[in-house]
Design a protein around this motif. Structure first.
Motif, short mmCIF file in Angstrom:
data_model
loop_
_atom_site.label_atom_id
_atom_site.label_comp_id
_atom_site.label_asym_id
_atom_site.label_seq_id
_atom_site.Cartn_x
_atom_site.Cartn_y
_atom_site.Cartn_z
N ASP A 57 0.92 -1.25 -0.05
CA ASP A 57 0.01 0.11 0.01
C ASP A 57 0.87 1.44 0.09
N TYR A 58 1.98 1.32 0.49
CA TYR A 58 2.61 2.66 0.88
C TYR A 58 4.02 2.37 -0.18
N TYR A 59 4.15 1.61 -0.78
CA TYR A 59 5.30 1.45 -1.62
C TYR A 59 5.12 1.76 -3.25
N THR A 60 5.86 2.41 -3.74
CA THR A 60 6.05 2.85 -5.19
C THR A 60 6.58 1.32 -5.94
N ILE A 61 6.18 0.78 -6.81
CA ILE A 61 6.61 -0.35 -7.57
C ILE A 61 6.99 -0.13 -8.81
N GLY A 62 8.08 -0.68 -9.20
CA GLY A 62 8.71 -0.34 -10.43
C GLY A 62 8.87 -1.64 -11.24
N TRP A 63 8.98 -1.72 -12.56
CA TRP A 63 9.23 -2.94 -13.09
C TRP A 63 10.63 -2.38 -13.91
N PHE A 64 11.66 -3.33 -14.02
CA PHE A 64 12.92 -3.37 -14.78
C PHE A 64 13.03 -4.75 -15.53
#
Length: 124
Positions: A30-37
Motif C-alpha cells: 500500500d505504501y510503496y512505489t513499485i517499479g518494473w525493470f
C-alpha cells in the motif's frame, strides 16, 4: 521477510501480449512505489515503468510507452504489467521492485526490495 514474486513470463511471438504479475508477501504494498525493470544478456538493467503507492502517478520508459501498461490492486497486494505488441528486443528477465518513494523513479538504488525475475522471450 519482505518478498516479491514475479509471474506471467514465457515465450510469445512478436506482436503478442503477456501480463506480468508482481505479488508481495511479508509486507503491504500500500505504501510503496513499485517499479518494473528488465535486463537482457550483456545489457544494463533498464527501468520500464513504475507506479506510485496510490496508483495515481505512473512513469514509462520511451522504449515501452504506448505498449506497456502498469496497474496495481492493493487489495490483492499485486502489481501488473500488461505488455502488448511485443518485439524480439523485449526479450529479457523482468523484475519488479518496491521502494518507499514519493515520486516514481527508475533509479534502482531507491528500491530496496526486488523479486527474482521472470523470463520473457519474444521469438517466432
Amino acid at each position: 521477510q519482505p518478498q516479491l514474486v514475479e509471474s506471467g513470463g514465457g515465450l510469445v511471438q512478436p506482436g503478442g501480449s503477456l501480463r506480468l504479475s508482481c505479488a508481495a508477501s511479508g509486507f503491504s504494498m500500500d505504501y510503496y512505489t513499485i517499479g518494473w525493470f528488465r535486463q537482457a544478456p550483456g545489457k544494463e538493467r533498464e527501468g520500464l515503468s513504475c507506479i506510485s503507492s496510490s496508483g495515481g502517478n505512473t512513469k514509462y520508459a520511451d522504449s515501452v510507452k504506448g505498449r506497456f501498461t502498469i496497474s496495481r490492486d492493493n487489495a490483492k497486494n499485486t502489481v501488473y504489467l500488461q505488455m502488448n505488441s511485443l518485439k524480439p528486443e523485449d526479450t529479457a528477465v523482468y523484475y519488479c521492485a518496491a521502494g518507499w518513494i514519493e515520486t516514481p523513479t527508475f533509479a534502482p538504488r531507491e528500491y530496496p526490495y526486488w523479486g527474482q525475475g521472470t523470463q520473457v522471450t519474444v521469438s517466432s
